[in-house]
Design an enzyme around this catalytic site. Structure first.
Site, PDB file in Angstrom:
ATOM      1  CG  LEU A 133      -1.973  -1.177   1.195  1.00  0.00           C
ATOM      2  CD1 LEU A 133      -2.595  -1.376   2.574  1.00  0.00           C
ATOM      3  CD2 LEU A 133      -3.047  -0.887   0.159  1.00  0.00           C
ATOM      4  CE1 TYR A 157       4.808   4.863   5.232  1.00  0.00           C
ATOM      5  CE2 TYR A 157       3.872   6.711   6.454  1.00  0.00           C
ATOM      6  CZ  TYR A 157       4.949   6.104   5.836  1.00  0.00           C
ATOM      7  OH  TYR A 157       6.173   6.726   5.830  1.00  0.00           O
ATOM      8  CB  CYS A 158       2.787   0.221   3.511  1.00  0.00           C
ATOM      9  SG  CYS A 158       3.201  -1.085   2.318  1.00  0.00           S
ATOM     10  N   PRO A 159       1.095  -1.587   6.341  1.00  0.00           N
ATOM     11  CG  PRO A 159      -0.924  -2.244   7.306  1.00  0.00           C
ATOM     12  CD  PRO A 159      -0.332  -1.234   6.350  1.00  0.00           C
ATOM     13  CE  LYS A 196       5.909   0.147   8.485  1.00  0.00           C
ATOM     14  NZ  LYS A 196       4.729  -0.319   7.731  1.00  0.00           N
TER      15      LYS A 196
END
Length: 276
Positions: free
Chosen positions: A91, A146-148, A159
């Protein structure tokens, strides 16, 4: 004991960290596909490519299915960001001058390297880059980022990096974005707003992440010290030199340049179709 993938007879280094604002992120994904082919067929040794892009949002394929993607893209562009779609899953992520990207491109013509082993090689590299910092790096999904993904890298629950892989033509590209400087939460808030605008609370078949900006931070914030891309590049070269008989820097060859142009054109066409 399984040998570390960082231990290679030689490492080829391609440094794209200082090409400046005109360096297009679509080129980066075309470069990695080109190098996967060269490494996979044995015409290039294992290769590490490092790269930096300025004010770019890289979307995954799933993001192109957002119901109000055009409005989300216009929002990002108004804030000075270029928006592209990569040729792989995942993502949206933020790239800027404070984000160092590293690709480890490895041969796997026999398909003996499993997915987790590729991820573990990158985790080993990041641990080596941060040796002496007295921090513990976790590799697990950070919900709210975001973009896990299952190999999100975090310190104390925040993160600072995400890892992905692309497998192509006998080569593997293990890629990481490493948030070195500036505010991780501000980057996350930008992506949060993008999803809010692109979704407008509409139900979708795919569950897009609900981003909590406080779940993300840069390494400078987490370590409470100034860091730079140049520092990390020097450390990266030292690590790879210790893991091989030889390292050398290069640019792409004439044959690779022809394939790169083909791969880049595919990226251009993919992006054109995504935003029609």
């Amino acid at each position: 004991m399984v040998k570390s993938l960082l231990t290679q007879p030689e490492w080829r280094i391609i440094d794209h960290t200082s090409l400046g604002p005109s360096f297009d992120a679509m080129q980066s994904f075309a470069y990695d596909d080109t190098l996967c082919f060269s490494v996979g067929k044995g015409s290039s040794p294992s290769t590490t490519r490092a790269w930096v892009h300025h004010n770019t949002i890289v979307l995954g394929i799933q993001d192109t299915k957002l119901p109000f993607l055009k409005e989300g893209k216009e929002f990002l562009e108004k804030h000075g960001y270029r928006v592209i779609v990569r040729n792989s899953g995942g993502l949206a992520v933020v790239l800027d001058e404070g984000v160092l990207n590293i690709s480890l491109i490895l041969p796997d013509a026999q398909k003996h390297i499993d997915i987790n082993r590729g991820y573990d090689a990158m985790l080993e590299l990041i641990n080596a880059l941060l040796v002496g910092e007295e921090v513990s790096i976790d590799a697990r999904e950070i919900v709210g980022s975001y973009c896990p993904g299952s190999y999100d890298l975090s310190i104390a629950g925040k993160k600072f990096a995400g890892i992905s892989q692309r497998r192509l033509r006998g080569g593997i590209a293990v890629q990481i974005y490493l948030c070195l400087t500036n505010s991780g939460a501000e980057r996350a808030d930008l992506v949060r707003q993008f999803y809010e605008i692109s979704l407008k609370n509409e139900e979708t078949r795919f569950d897009f992440p609900k981003i909590v900006p406080e779940t993300m931070a840069s390494l400078s914030e987490l370590l409470q010290k100034e860091l730079s891309v140049q520092q990390m590049m020097l450390r990266l070269l030292q690590i790879l030199k210790s893991k091989s008989n030889q390292i050398f820097t290069s640019q792409i060859t004439a044959n690779e340049s022809n394939l790169f142009q083909e791969n880049y054109q595919r990226m251009v066409e993919r992006n054109h179709k995504a935003f029609i």
